[in-house]
Design a protein around this motif. Structure first.
Motif, PDB file in Angstrom:
ATOM      1  N   ALA B  85     -18.179  -4.868   0.153  1.00  0.00           N
ATOM      2  CA  ALA B  85     -18.686  -4.266  -1.075  1.00  0.00           C
ATOM      3  C   ALA B  85     -19.755  -3.209  -0.814  1.00  0.00           C
ATOM      4  CB  ALA B  85     -19.240  -5.361  -2.002  1.00  0.00           C
ATOM      5  N   ASN B  89     -19.328   0.392  -2.378  1.00  0.00           N
ATOM      6  CA  ASN B  89     -20.066   0.865  -3.567  1.00  0.00           C
ATOM      7  C   ASN B  89     -21.585   0.769  -3.426  1.00  0.00           C
ATOM      8  OD1 ASN B  89     -20.779  -1.798  -4.108  1.00  0.00           O
ATOM      9  ND2 ASN B  89     -19.120  -2.103  -5.556  1.00  0.00           N
ATOM     10  N   GLY B  91     -23.244  -1.842  -2.887  1.00  0.00           N
ATOM     11  CA  GLY B  91     -23.474  -3.280  -2.920  1.00  0.00           C
ATOM     12  C   GLY B  91     -24.873  -3.649  -3.406  1.00  0.00           C
ATOM     13  N   LEU B  92     -25.306  -4.835  -3.037  1.00  0.00           N
ATOM     14  CA  LEU B  92     -26.594  -5.318  -3.534  1.00  0.00           C
ATOM     15  C   LEU B  92     -27.758  -4.427  -3.120  1.00  0.00           C
ATOM     16  CD1 LEU B  92     -26.356  -9.190  -3.512  1.00  0.00           C
ATOM     17  CD2 LEU B  92     -25.288  -7.498  -4.981  1.00  0.00           C
ATOM     18  N   ALA B  94     -27.873  -1.361  -3.180  1.00  0.00           N
ATOM     19  CA  ALA B  94     -27.902  -0.247  -4.134  1.00  0.00           C
ATOM     20  C   ALA B  94     -28.483  -0.657  -5.477  1.00  0.00           C
ATOM     21  CB  ALA B  94     -26.492   0.323  -4.325  1.00  0.00           C
ATOM     22  N   MET B  95     -28.751  -1.944  -5.644  1.00  0.00           N
ATOM     23  CA  MET B  95     -29.399  -2.356  -6.891  1.00  0.00           C
ATOM     24  C   MET B  95     -30.839  -1.859  -6.948  1.00  0.00           C
ATOM     25  SD  MET B  95     -27.690  -6.079  -7.567  1.00  0.00           S
ATOM     26  CE  MET B  95     -28.100  -6.184  -9.305  1.00  0.00           C
ATOM     27  N   ASN B  97     -31.391   1.212  -6.621  1.00  0.00           N
ATOM     28  CA  ASN B  97     -31.258   2.613  -7.033  1.00  0.00           C
ATOM     29  C   ASN B  97     -31.862   2.905  -8.396  1.00  0.00           C
ATOM     30  OD1 ASN B  97     -30.019   3.053  -4.643  1.00  0.00           O
ATOM     31  ND2 ASN B  97     -27.981   3.482  -5.468  1.00  0.00           N
ATOM     32  N   VAL B 133     -29.495   4.222  -2.200  1.00  0.00           N
ATOM     33  CA  VAL B 133     -28.479   3.701  -1.283  1.00  0.00           C
ATOM     34  C   VAL B 133     -27.115   4.226  -1.750  1.00  0.00           C
ATOM     35  CG1 VAL B 133     -27.422   1.608  -0.363  1.00  0.00           C
ATOM     36  CG2 VAL B 133     -29.869   1.638  -0.909  1.00  0.00           C
ATOM     37  N   CYS B 149     -17.014  -9.517  -0.621  1.00  0.00           N
ATOM     38  CA  CYS B 149     -18.408  -9.756  -0.223  1.00  0.00           C
ATOM     39  C   CYS B 149     -18.533 -11.170   0.319  1.00  0.00           C
ATOM     40  CB  CYS B 149     -19.352  -9.560  -1.416  1.00  0.00           C
ATOM     41  SG  CYS B 149     -21.096  -9.776  -1.000  1.00  0.00           S
ATOM     42  N   ASP B 179     -15.886  -9.759  -4.837  1.00  0.00           N
ATOM     43  CA  ASP B 179     -17.100 -10.562  -4.617  1.00  0.00           C
ATOM     44  C   ASP B 179     -16.907 -11.527  -3.460  1.00  0.00           C
ATOM     45  OD1 ASP B 179     -15.358 -12.383  -5.678  1.00  0.00           O
ATOM     46  OD2 ASP B 179     -16.693 -13.034  -7.296  1.00  0.00           O
TER      47      ASP B 179
END
Lengths: 234, 179
Positions: B85, B89, B91-92, B94-95, B97, B133, B149, B179
């Protein structure tokens, strides 16, 4: 009874039915997200795009008419649908590993159905607000795909809690309360609007991760093989 | 065996979970080792990529070093694969961002609960963080993606055996999950 054909299969319809209604009644799956048989069509997600007598149209809004030749499950249309689904993924912030809806999410299920393995487009990483003010419900706008189902369901509930405001990257779900917070609105956990979201944007608190990985709705079952009710989580 | 397929792997902004899942191939690693050899990888500790057939990239790009490593892989690998993931994309990681970088650093190193000797790390050897990210397909061309993931060992096995046996790689429904 009148008939159309979908991918060569003869499908009967009743006067006034849309193509997707006739297809669903005949057990033919047309991918969709904003369509729900309980509510008036919205025609926004475009996933149900089919080819009707040589022209593309959304099956959820297009009336079935005697003698129509409809193409649905074709490589070309499914490729377009995959690209549309990828656009939905990059427009919002869909981090499945951290989402309580994962495994039971219709957006994910459509991605799986279309064998979508990547997101293709650059990500927007749009800034979206999260609203946890309601005691029983969570509203995470990161996961909203603007299908309008909560708007329609809340209208049918007689409450009109939700609406969509703004345009482009600033488009967002708004809540009908003085503060703009869900906690100050009329919505109740028993409302249809609280359960209609195809993604994890509107969730009932305290219910997350109850079903183990491997036993969730779409873990091993393609949404195309489900009944209309099962597709929408019933 | 002279003609082994050469594979390189790395974890960028990832948690090494995808590598651990790869090792879940367990006894299948033995027949795999007959067919492939590993170049740059945490498994070999080789630091730079030689020309390879397949590059497996775990994680997105969160700092300047990630970008350099990713470009080195692209230059050296005939087939470059986004694994998991985070590579696909962000992934975590990038949270973060949605939070300005300065706020992230402030919370982690200055204002966070329990921080002692508050100071934002500034050793010149530390790669500079990117403002956001990014998934790796935004930086280099990616040939295949393995979602999950992490992706299960069965995903790695299906993908690699497809490639090794000359088939176009594909994942059936049960092997695709985000996931």
């Amino acid at each position: 009874m009148s008939h159309i054909t979908i991918d060569g299969q003869v499908v009967p319809f009743e006067e006034g039915q849309t193509i997707i209604e006739a297809a669903t009644a005949a057990g033919v799956y047309i991918p969709h997200l904003c369509h729900n048989p309980e509510y008036a069509p919205h025609g926004s997600c475009k996933l149900c795009t089919v080819n009707v007598n040589g022209r593309n149209a959304t099956a959820c809004t297009f009336p079935a008419v005697e003698g129509q030749t409809v193409c649905n499950n074709t490589e070309e249309l499914n490729f377009d649908r995959k690209r549309l689904t990828q656009m939905l993924f990059v427009e919002g912030n869909h981090f499945c590993p951290s989402c309580e809806k994962s495994g039971n999410c219709e957006l994910q299920a459509v991605g799986y159905h279309l064998n979508m393995l990547d997101n293709h487009y650059p990500h927007f990483f749009a800034l979206r607000d999260l609203d946890s003010s309601h005691p029983d419900l969570l509203l995470d706008r990161n996961r909203c795909i603007f299908c309008n189902l909560c708007v329609r369901a809340s209208h049918a509930d007689g409450k009109d809690v939700f609406a969509i405001a703004g345009r482009g990257i600033n488009k967002h779900l708004i809540v009908n309360s003085a503060s703009g917070n869900l906690g100050d609105s009329d919505i109740n956990v028993d409302d249809r609007a609280a359960h209609i979201c195809p993604t994890g944007a509107i969730l009932v608190k305290g219910t997350a991760f109850k079903v183990p990985i491997g036993q969730r709705r779409y873990d091993h079952h393609d949404i195309c093989d489900m009944s209309a009710g099962e597709q929408h989580g019933e | 065996m002279a003609n082994k397929v050469r594979i390189a792997t790395t974890s960028l902004a990832g948690c090494f979970g995808c590598h651990m899942s790869f090792l879940d191939l367990d006894e299948r690693l033995v027949p795999l080792a007959e067919l492939v050899e590993f170049n740059r990888s945490p498994i070999t500790d080789i630091k730079h990529c030689a020309p390879c057939d397949i590059g497996l990239i775990e994680g997105g790009v969160c700092n300047a070093e990630n970008v350099h490593v990713l470009r080195e892989f692209r230059q050296n690998c005939k087939i470059l694969v986004a694994v998991g993931a985070c590579a696909i994309n962000g992934g975590l990681p990038a949270m973060r961002n949605s939070v300005p970088l300065e706020e992230c650093l402030r919370e982690a190193y200055l204002d966070g609960i329990g921080v002692e000797n508050p100071m934002i790390p500034n050793d010149p050897e530390l790669p500079l963080l990117l403002n956001q990210v990014h998934p790796i397909h935004e930086v280099v061309k990616i040939d295949y993606s393995l979602p999950g993931c992490p992706p299960s060992a069965d995903v790695f096995w299906k993908f690699l055996t497809d490639l090794l046996e000359g088939r176009e790689p594909g994942l059936d429904y049960d092997l695709v999950h985000y996931d």
